[in-house]
Design an enzyme around this catalytic site. Structure first.
Site, PDB file in Angstrom:
ATOM      1  CD  GLU A 116      47.839  24.920  28.013  1.00  0.00           C
ATOM      2  OE1 GLU A 116      46.708  24.777  28.511  1.00  0.00           O
ATOM      3  OE2 GLU A 116      48.773  24.125  28.193  1.00  0.00           O
ATOM      4  CE  LYS A 118      40.321  29.746  33.227  1.00  0.00           C
ATOM      5  NZ  LYS A 118      38.902  29.420  33.262  1.00  0.00           N
ATOM      6  CG  ASP A 120      33.397  29.663  29.265  1.00  0.00           C
ATOM      7  OD1 ASP A 120      33.382  29.126  30.385  1.00  0.00           O
ATOM      8  OD2 ASP A 120      32.686  30.638  28.966  1.00  0.00           O
ATOM      9  CE1 TYR A 224      39.332  20.164  20.307  1.00  0.00           C
ATOM     10  CE2 TYR A 224      38.017  21.979  21.164  1.00  0.00           C
ATOM     11  CZ  TYR A 224      38.384  21.144  20.114  1.00  0.00           C
ATOM     12  OH  TYR A 224      37.803  21.292  18.905  1.00  0.00           O
ATOM     13  CE  LYS A 321      38.305  34.503  33.713  1.00  0.00           C
ATOM     14  NZ  LYS A 321      37.680  33.455  34.458  1.00  0.00           N
ATOM     15  CB  CYS A 415      17.249  44.021  59.889  1.00  0.00           C
ATOM     16  SG  CYS A 415      17.134  42.430  59.072  1.00  0.00           S
ATOM     17  CB  CYS A 418      14.529  40.604  62.303  1.00  0.00           C
ATOM     18  SG  CYS A 418      16.098  41.461  62.507  1.00  0.00           S
ATOM     19  CB  CYS A 433      20.745  42.695  60.764  1.00  0.00           C
ATOM     20  SG  CYS A 433      19.661  41.786  61.875  1.00  0.00           S
ATOM     21  CB  CYS A 438      18.032  38.299  61.804  1.00  0.00           C
ATOM     22  SG  CYS A 438      17.548  38.818  60.165  1.00  0.00           S
TER      23      CYS A 438
HETATM   24  S1  IVH Z   1      44.958  24.070  33.786  1.00  0.00           S
HETATM   25  C1  IVH Z   1      46.385  23.273  38.001  1.00  0.00           C
HETATM   26  N1  IVH Z   1      44.391  24.766  31.330  1.00  0.00           N
HETATM   27  O1  IVH Z   1      39.865  26.427  34.062  1.00  0.00           O
HETATM   28  C2  IVH Z   1      45.929  23.857  36.708  1.00  0.00           C
HETATM   29  N2  IVH Z   1      42.620  24.789  32.911  1.00  0.00           N
HETATM   30  O2  IVH Z   1      40.345  27.821  36.761  1.00  0.00           O
HETATM   31  C3  IVH Z   1      44.565  23.447  36.378  1.00  0.00           C
HETATM   32  N3  IVH Z   1      40.448  25.431  31.988  1.00  0.00           N
HETATM   33  O3  IVH Z   1      39.022  23.915  36.258  1.00  0.00           O
HETATM   34  C4  IVH Z   1      43.939  23.936  35.189  1.00  0.00           C
HETATM   35  N4  IVH Z   1      41.131  25.730  29.919  1.00  0.00           N
HETATM   36  O4  IVH Z   1      38.289  23.555  33.900  1.00  0.00           O
HETATM   37  C5  IVH Z   1      43.912  24.593  32.558  1.00  0.00           C
HETATM   38  N5  IVH Z   1      44.072  25.340  29.111  1.00  0.00           N
HETATM   39  C6  IVH Z   1      43.583  25.161  30.332  1.00  0.00           C
HETATM   40  C7  IVH Z   1      42.214  25.369  30.643  1.00  0.00           C
HETATM   41  C8  IVH Z   1      41.766  25.180  31.960  1.00  0.00           C
HETATM   42  C9  IVH Z   1      40.087  25.764  30.736  1.00  0.00           C
HETATM   43  C10 IVH Z   1      39.525  25.412  33.162  1.00  0.00           C
HETATM   44  C11 IVH Z   1      39.557  24.142  33.946  1.00  0.00           C
HETATM   45  C12 IVH Z   1      39.861  24.536  35.363  1.00  0.00           C
HETATM   46  C13 IVH Z   1      39.665  26.007  35.373  1.00  0.00           C
HETATM   47  C14 IVH Z   1      40.721  26.620  36.273  1.00  0.00           C
END
Ligand code: IVH
Length: 670
Positions: A116, A118, A120, A224, A321, A415, A418, A433, A438
Site C-alpha cells: 500500500e 504510506k 503522509d 483515505y 521508507k 559545560c 554551568c 556535564c 546544571c
Molecule cells: S497501518 C498497526 N497503513 O503511518 C499498523 N499506516 O507509522 C498501523 N500511515 O500512524 C498503521 N499510511 O498514520 C498504515 N497504508 C498505511 C498508512 C499508515 C500512512 C501512517 C499512520 C500511522 C503511521 C505508522
C-alpha cells in the site's frame, strides 16, 4: 403534506450526498458547482422550516458547528500503533525473511502481503456506531487522541452514514491535503495575510486541529482509510477488509491505479515487494498527494494474529521508507546543546536549505566522534538529508568544495551552561556535564517531564518552561503544581485566558499512569519501553521504591544499565524525596490487564528441539500468557517444552524430574 416535505428532504439529502461522493471520492462531478449550491440552498431552507425532518446524514451537518473552547481528549479503544521502518531494498528483503522465519516457513513457502502507499498526513480514527459516524479522534500519542468529530464531519468524502447496521466499526486512515489544493490554499493564505504552511502534511494537520470547524470546512481535505480499530465482525484478510470499506463508500484507494500502476497489490515474493517499492518511489512525483513510503502488510488475519506485536509495532507489517532528497549547504557554526542527562550534543547551524518542503536550519551531529569521523569543519559545504523524511542528518562533507578558511570544531572542555569541567568516559562516545544542578539539564528535564509521552501538559511548551525556570518560578518537577494564576500574569505576553488554560492543563495532568510517570522522570536508560516494563512488574510506585537490586535485575527485558539507573534513583535521597513529593500531588494509577487469568503466570519454561512453529513464536506465546522463558535447565524451571531432535537439555530435565511438554500440550495448558 408532511409526508411530501419529508420525502423531499430525504431525496435532496440522497442527491447531494451522491454528488458529494461523485465529486470528492471519484473526482467525477455530474453537475456544475452552481447547480450543486442550488440544491444545498433548497435543503437548508427546508431544514430551517421543518427542523423535525432533519436527517442524521444531512450534508448541512458538514458546514461545521460552533467553535470549541478546547479539544477533548479520548482514549483509543485499541491503541493506534506505529510501524517499523525498512529504509532500503535490503531491509525489505530482511523483513520478508524474518517474517518467514518467525512463522517457521521454508524459504520456498511464500507469504502473501498487501502493498500500500504510506500516506503522509494526519492519522485519524472514525468511529461508526450502527452505521452512523459518531466520533472522530486524532492518533495523538497512540493511546489518547483528541476528539475532532465536528472538524472531520466537514470532509465531504467521509460518509456521515454508511449502509450497515454493524454495532461498531472503527476505521483508521489519514487526512491529507492534495498537492494542488495545498498550493492553492497557500496562495489564498498569502493574499489574506495569513500564515502559509510548510508542506501539505502540516496544512492537513493544522486544518483538522482548528477549534473552529467552520474554518476546517473551507479547507480542502481528503481522507483515505487503511486499517481498523475495533469492529464487530471478523475479516479474513486486509484485502477483504479494504474491499468492504470500498463497498461502504468509505474512501479507500484499493481499486485505484495511477499511470497504470495499481496502488494496492497482493504480492507473495520478496523481489516483487522491492519492485513495488521502487516503482512507487518513481511514481511519487506524479501522485496527487504526498506519500513518504509504502507499507507491506501480511494479508491473512490468521497469520497477523500469530505474528503479533513487538513493543509498539506489529510484527506483520513494515513501512518501506523512501530515500530522502539530499541537498548541499554550508555549515555556518556548531552550537553545543546540553541534554537532560547531561550529554553535550554538537548541533550544526546550517545555511537554510529547503528539503522536501521543509526549511532545514540545523541538524544534530550526535557527538564529537561523529564529527571526527566525518571530518567536518566550520564553513564546509555538507550534504544534508531528512532521514525518514523527518529528522535532518548531515551525511558527509563535500571535500571538493572545502574553502581555504574552514576551521576545526573545538571540543568543549566545560559545560556551556554551568561551566563545570566535562567528562568523557572510556567506551562512551558522549561528552557529559555531570553537574546534576546544571541549569540547562534542569530545564531539559522539565521539558521532558511535561512532554506528550510523559505528563502531557500541552499548554506548557518548551518556551514557557524556559521562561518559568529563568524567572525562578519553577526549579523542580513538583514546583509546576504550585504555580498560581496571579504569578503567571506577571509574565510578559501571558493573558488572563492563557494563564487560566495553563493552570487547568496542569491540573488535568495530575492523573497519570505509573508507566508515564516513570518515563517522565527522565532517568538515563529508562525510556518508554523500560518504564512500561517496570510498571508491568510492580503493583504501584510504593512497591517499586521498595524493590531490591536483585529483583530489578531479574526482570525480563530490564537490562543491567536500566536496573542500575533505577537503583541509583532509589539511593539518591534528593531525587527520591522529589518522587515522594510528586506521589502526594499526583494520582498515579497502574491499571493492568487482569493477570489472574493468565494461565502460565509465574511458571518458567525452557524450550528445546525443533517444532512446526519458530522458537520466537513459542517463547512469545509463553510470555504473553504470563510465563517466563529461561535459557538453561535448572531445578527452578517448571517445564521443558520439547520438540523433535532435542539436545542435552532433555536429559538434564529428566534427571531433575521436570515436567516435559510437547507443543500441543503447551497450547492445551494455555
Ligand atoms: S497501518 C498497526 N497503513 O503511518 C499498523 N499506516 O507509522 C498501523 N500511515 O500512524 C498503521 N499510511 O498514520 C498504515 N497504508 C498505511 C498508512 C499508515 C500512512 C501512517 C499512520 C500511522 C503511521 C505508522
Amino acid at each position: 403534506m408532511s409526508k411530501g416535505i419529508q420525502n423531499q428532504i430525504a431525496e435532496l439529502v440522497a442527491r447531494i450526498n451522491e454528488h458529494n461522493f461523485q465529486y470528492h471520492s471519484l473526482d467525477a462531478p455530474l453537475i456544475s458547482d452552481e447547480e450543486f449550491d442550488q440544491l444545498m440552498i433548497q435543503l437548508q431552507e427546508l431544514e430551517k422550516q421543518y427542523p423535525q425532518y432533519k436527517l442524521p446524514n444531512t450534508p448541512t451537518e458538514r458546514i461545521g458547528g460552533p467553535p470549541l473552547e478546547e479539544f477533548q481528549k479520548m482514549d483509543h479503544r485499541l491503541p493506534m500503533l506505529s510501524l517499523q521502518n525498512a529504509n532500503n531494498a535490503s531491509e525489505i528483503a530482511d523483513f520478508y525473511t524474518k517474517t518467514q522465519e518467525y512463522l517457521n516457513l521454508k524459504p520456498e513457502d511464500s507469504i502473501e502481503f498487501i502493498a500500500e502507499p504510506k500516506f503522509d498526513g494526519l492519522g485519524v480514527e472514525l468511529i461508526y456506531e450502527k452505521g452512523k459516524l459518531t466520533a472522530a479522534l486524532t492518533r495523538g500519542d497512540g493511546t489518547t487522541g483528541e476528539l475532532v468529530t465536528e472538524q472531520i464531519k466537514t470532509i465531504k468524502s467521509i460518509p456521515l452514514k454508511i449502509s450497515t447496521d454493524l454495532d461498531i466499526l472503527e476505521v483508521r486512515g489519514e487526512v491529507l491535503m492534495k498537492k494542488k489544493d495545498f498550493l492553492e490554499l497557500n496562495i489564498e493564505q498569502e493574499k489574506n495575510n495569513l500564515k502559509t504552511f510548510a508542506n501539505p502534511r502540516n496544512a492537513a494537520a493544522g486544518s483538522v486541529r482548528l477549534l473552529d470547524p467552520k474554518i476546517t470546512a473551507i479547507r480542502p481535505l481528503t481522507f483515505y482509510a487503511y486499517s481498523h480499530g475495533i469492529k464487530s465482525f471478523e475479516s479474513k484478510s486486509q484485502y477483504e477488509f479494504l474491499d468492504l470499506l470500498y463497498k461502504l463508500k468509505i474512501p479507500c484507494l484499493i481499486n485505484t491505479s495511477i499511470n497504470k500502476f495499481n496502488l494496492y497489490q497482493k504480492i507473495n515474493n520478496p523481489d516483487l515487494l522491492i519492485v513495488y517499492y521502487t516503482a512507487l518511489q518513481d511514481l511519487r512525483e506524479d501522485l496527487p498527494f504526498e506519500i513518504d513510503g509504502c507499507v507491506f502488510k501480511v494479508n491473512k488475519t490468521t497469520l497477523q494474529k500469530r505474528l503479533g506485536f513487538v513493543a509498539r509495532s506489529p510484527r506483520w507489517a513494515v513501512a518501506g521508507k523512501f530515500r530522502s532528497p539530499k541537498k548541499l549547504t554550508r555549515l555556518i557554526d556548531v552550537q553545543i546543546q546540553v541534554g537532560r542527562t547531561g550529554a553535550l550534543t554538537p548541533v550544526a547551524q546550517l545555511e537554510p536549505v529547503e528539503i522536501a518542503g521543509v526549511i532545514v536550519k540545523k541538524s544534530s551531529l550526535h557527538n564529537f566522534d561523529e564529527i571526527n569521523k566525518l571530518d567536518i569543519r566550520i564553513n564546509d559545504m555538507v550534504w544534508v538529508e531528512r532521514a525518514g523524511d523527518v529528522i535532518p542528518k548531515v551525511l558527509k562533507v563535500e571535500l571538493s568544495q572545502r574553502p581555504a578558511d574552514s576551521s576545526q570544531i573545538e571540543i568543549p572542555k566545560t559545560c556551556p551552561s554551568c561551566q563545570t569541567a566535562v567528562v568523557k568516559l572510556d567506551g562512551d562516545a558522549v561528552i557529559r556535564c555531570e553537574n546534576s544542578l546544571c541549569p540547562a539539564q534542569m530545564k531539559e528535564r522539565l521539558v521532558h517531564f511535561v512532554s506528550r509521552k510523559a505528563l502531557n501538559i500541552d499548554k506548557l511548551g518548551d518556551k514557557w518552561i524556559h521562561i518559568l525556570f529563568d524567572q525562578k518560578f519553577i526549579n523542580t518537577y513538583s514546583d509546576i503544581f504550585s504555580l498560581e494564576k496571579e504569578q503567571l500574569l506577571k509574565l510578559e505576553r501571558m493573558g488572563d485566558k492563557s494563564a487560566e488554560n495553563l493552570i487547568s492543563s496542569i491540573q488535568e495532568s495530575k492523573e497519570v499512569s505509573l508507566e508515564k510517570f516513570l518515563f517522565a522522570l527522565g532517568l538515563r536508560h529508562i525510556g518508554e519501553q523500560g518504564a512500561r516494563t517496570l510498571a508491568k512488574n510492580y503493583d504501584n510506585l510504593e512497591s517499586l521504591l521498595e524493590t531490591t537490586q536483585e529483583q530489578l535485575e531479574n526482570i525480563h527485558d530490564i537490562g543491567p544499565k536500566a536496573a542500575e539507573a533505577f537503583w541509583s534513583l532509589i539511593n539518591n535521597s534528593e531525587l527520591k524525596s522529589e518522587v515522594m513529593k510528586l506521589s502526594q500531588i499526583l494520582t498515579i494509577t497502574n491499571l493492568k490487564p487482569d493477570t489472574k487469568n493468565l494461565s502460565l503466570l509465574d511458571k518458567s519454561f525452557v524450550i528445546t528441539g525443533q517444532f512446526e512453529k519458530s522458537r520466537s513464536e513459542i517463547s512469545n506465546l509463553i510470555l504473553s500468557n504470563g510465563g517466563l522463558v529461561k535459557s538453561s535447565v535448572t531445578k527452578k524451571v517448571n517445564y521443558l517444552v520439547c520438540g523433535e531432535k532435542p539436545g542435552s537439555k532433555l536429559k538434564k530435565a529428566q534427571e531433575l524430574k521436570l515436567e516435559i511438554l510437547s507443543l500441543e500440550q503447551l497450547q492445551k495448558l494455555i
